[in-house]
Design a protein around this motif. Structure first.
Motif, PDB file in Angstrom:
ATOM      1  N   SER A 196       0.826  -1.205   0.000  1.00  0.00           N
ATOM      2  CA  SER A 196       0.000   0.000   0.000  1.00  0.00           C
ATOM      3  C   SER A 196       0.863   1.258   0.000  1.00  0.00           C
ATOM      4  O   SER A 196       0.553   2.239  -0.685  1.00  0.00           O
ATOM      5  CB  SER A 196      -0.922   0.016   1.226  1.00  0.00           C
ATOM      6  N   ARG A 206       2.313   1.790  -3.492  1.00  0.00           N
ATOM      7  CA  ARG A 206       1.306   2.311  -4.418  1.00  0.00           C
ATOM      8  C   ARG A 206       1.089   3.801  -4.163  1.00  0.00           C
ATOM      9  O   ARG A 206       1.008   4.597  -5.105  1.00  0.00           O
ATOM     10  CB  ARG A 206      -0.006   1.552  -4.266  1.00  0.00           C
ATOM     11  N   PHE A 207       1.009   4.174  -2.882  1.00  0.00           N
ATOM     12  CA  PHE A 207       0.818   5.579  -2.544  1.00  0.00           C
ATOM     13  C   PHE A 207       1.958   6.441  -3.059  1.00  0.00           C
ATOM     14  O   PHE A 207       1.741   7.520  -3.631  1.00  0.00           O
ATOM     15  CB  PHE A 207       0.683   5.727  -1.022  1.00  0.00           C
ATOM     16  N   VAL A 243       2.033   7.710  -6.698  1.00  0.00           N
ATOM     17  CA  VAL A 243       1.251   8.889  -7.085  1.00  0.00           C
ATOM     18  C   VAL A 243       2.177  10.063  -7.361  1.00  0.00           C
ATOM     19  O   VAL A 243       1.968  10.850  -8.299  1.00  0.00           O
ATOM     20  CB  VAL A 243       0.240   9.255  -5.975  1.00  0.00           C
ATOM     21  N   GLY A 297      -3.248   9.384  -9.493  1.00  0.00           N
ATOM     22  CA  GLY A 297      -3.655   8.223  -8.710  1.00  0.00           C
ATOM     23  C   GLY A 297      -4.005   7.040  -9.568  1.00  0.00           C
ATOM     24  O   GLY A 297      -3.623   5.892  -9.263  1.00  0.00           O
ATOM     25  N   TYR A 299      -4.509   3.199  -8.396  1.00  0.00           N
ATOM     26  CA  TYR A 299      -5.762   3.328  -7.647  1.00  0.00           C
ATOM     27  C   TYR A 299      -6.950   3.141  -8.584  1.00  0.00           C
ATOM     28  O   TYR A 299      -6.883   3.488  -9.773  1.00  0.00           O
ATOM     29  CB  TYR A 299      -5.832   4.699  -6.962  1.00  0.00           C
ATOM     30  N   ASP A 313     -10.053   4.557  -8.038  1.00  0.00           N
ATOM     31  CA  ASP A 313     -10.847   5.777  -8.144  1.00  0.00           C
ATOM     32  C   ASP A 313     -10.359   6.798  -7.127  1.00  0.00           C
ATOM     33  O   ASP A 313      -9.468   6.525  -6.312  1.00  0.00           O
ATOM     34  CB  ASP A 313     -12.342   5.483  -7.947  1.00  0.00           C
ATOM     35  N   GLN A 314     -10.972   7.987  -7.161  1.00  0.00           N
ATOM     36  CA  GLN A 314     -10.558   9.060  -6.272  1.00  0.00           C
ATOM     37  C   GLN A 314     -10.798   8.750  -4.801  1.00  0.00           C
ATOM     38  O   GLN A 314      -9.925   9.032  -3.963  1.00  0.00           O
ATOM     39  CB  GLN A 314     -11.267  10.356  -6.679  1.00  0.00           C
ATOM     40  N   GLN A 333     -10.658   5.954  -3.194  1.00  0.00           N
ATOM     41  CA  GLN A 333      -9.619   5.035  -2.722  1.00  0.00           C
ATOM     42  C   GLN A 333      -8.306   5.783  -2.491  1.00  0.00           C
ATOM     43  O   GLN A 333      -7.645   5.597  -1.468  1.00  0.00           O
ATOM     44  CB  GLN A 333      -9.413   3.905  -3.731  1.00  0.00           C
ATOM     45  N   MET A 334      -7.933   6.650  -3.428  1.00  0.00           N
ATOM     46  CA  MET A 334      -6.707   7.434  -3.248  1.00  0.00           C
ATOM     47  C   MET A 334      -6.847   8.395  -2.078  1.00  0.00           C
ATOM     48  O   MET A 334      -5.899   8.574  -1.295  1.00  0.00           O
ATOM     49  CB  MET A 334      -6.382   8.202  -4.530  1.00  0.00           C
ATOM     50  N   ASP A 352      -6.072   6.869   1.261  1.00  0.00           N
ATOM     51  CA  ASP A 352      -4.647   6.702   1.542  1.00  0.00           C
ATOM     52  C   ASP A 352      -3.983   8.041   1.842  1.00  0.00           C
ATOM     53  O   ASP A 352      -3.041   8.111   2.638  1.00  0.00           O
ATOM     54  CB  ASP A 352      -3.959   6.007   0.369  1.00  0.00           C
TER      55      ASP A 352
END
Length: 271
Positions: free
Chosen positions: A198, A201-202, A205, A223, A228, A230-231, A233-234, A237
């Motif tokens: 996670s 992935r963050f 961005v 994102g 990601y 969708d918005q 979900q981003m 995080d």
């Protein structure tokens, strides 16, 4: 950058590369004194303040000075710091699983903590105002530690770390093997494999983010490129790892926080 502000990265010597991702230096002779949010990046760090150490806010909301030498373990939440005077730093960013032998204790004990290593680095010196010389001095000190400590990696943990960073499936394991690997992973990395995935992935961005003037649409595009769905979900995080929205962070952050975001999150920044 502000007047006199600098951030530089240096590749570690070949012998340290399995353990250390990058050496970096930072200086800000006249920082603003504003609070800065530092997000998780998946890598523990050894940070040496050569000037005035930052203050960090605790769980009670009170700012207290950091020790001048800290080991910053894996982070699962943002760190809020503020400068109180001129800043000059030399640091080593370890590989996610590269600091276990250096620290000499399970990395899970350092997660979301800044450990005081002043006594351990009591004899370390680095010339003020000379980034390359500072990085060389730290590399030499770490190489001595590596040789005397006989540093080793866990190959299975390294494979799992690499899979998490590339966002691909790791080796197929039976339940008993998976549980055993998860225990070793927490010992050598400090978080669970899913958490590290996670964080990676963050941070992707920021490979696609477009700077302080980026609007919500730009951040959403970044994102989606990072993986990601969708918005929302981003956004979850961003609240989890930075405690604010993407646009608020881009608008408010400066100095060290912005320098780290522009480089730390890029895996091949020194290539």
């Amino acid at each position: 950058m502000g007047e006199g502000e600098r951030y530089e990265e240096f590749a570690p010597p070949e012998s340290l590369r399995p353990f250390v991702r990058v050496l970096w230096t930072y200086a800000a002779p006249s920082p603003t004194g504003e609070v800065q949010r530092i997000a998780p990046d998946g890598c523990p760090e050894l940070v040496i303040d050569l000037a005035a150490p930052y203050e960090e806010t605790g769980e009670d909301g009170v700012f207290r000075p950091q020790p001048p030498v800290i080991f910053a373990g894996q982070m699962t939440r943002p760190m809020a710091i503020r400068p109180v005077g001129p800043v000059e730093i030399v640091a080593a960013r370890f590989e996610p699983d590269g600091a276990r032998a250096f620290l000499g204790r399970p990395l899970i004990e350092a997660t979301d903590r800044r450990l005081d290593l002043v006594a351990r680095l009591g004899g370390f010196t680095a010339p003020a105002g000379h980034p390359a010389a500072q990085a060389t001095a730290l590399a030499d000190w770490l190489e001595e530690q590596r040789q005397t400590g006989a540093w080793r990696l866990d190959p299975a943990v390294r494979v799992e770390v690499a899979a998490a960073e590339r966002d691909v499936d790791g080796p197929v394991l039976n339940p008993a093997e998976r549980r055993a690997l998860q225990r070793r992973f927490r010992d050598r990395v400090g978080v669970a494999p899913r958490t590290l995935r996670s964080v990676f992935r963050f941070r992707r961005v920021f490979d696609h983010a477009t700077g302080p003037d980026a609007d919500a649409a730009s951040w959403l595009e970044a994102g989606l490129a990072a993986g990601y769905f969708d918005q929302p979900q981003m956004a979850r995080d961003f609240r989890r790892f930075l405690g604010c929205t993407a646009t608020a962070w881009a608008r408010d952050q400066m100095e060290l926080a912005r320098r780290l975001a522009s480089q730390t999150y890029k895996r091949n920044g020194t290539d």
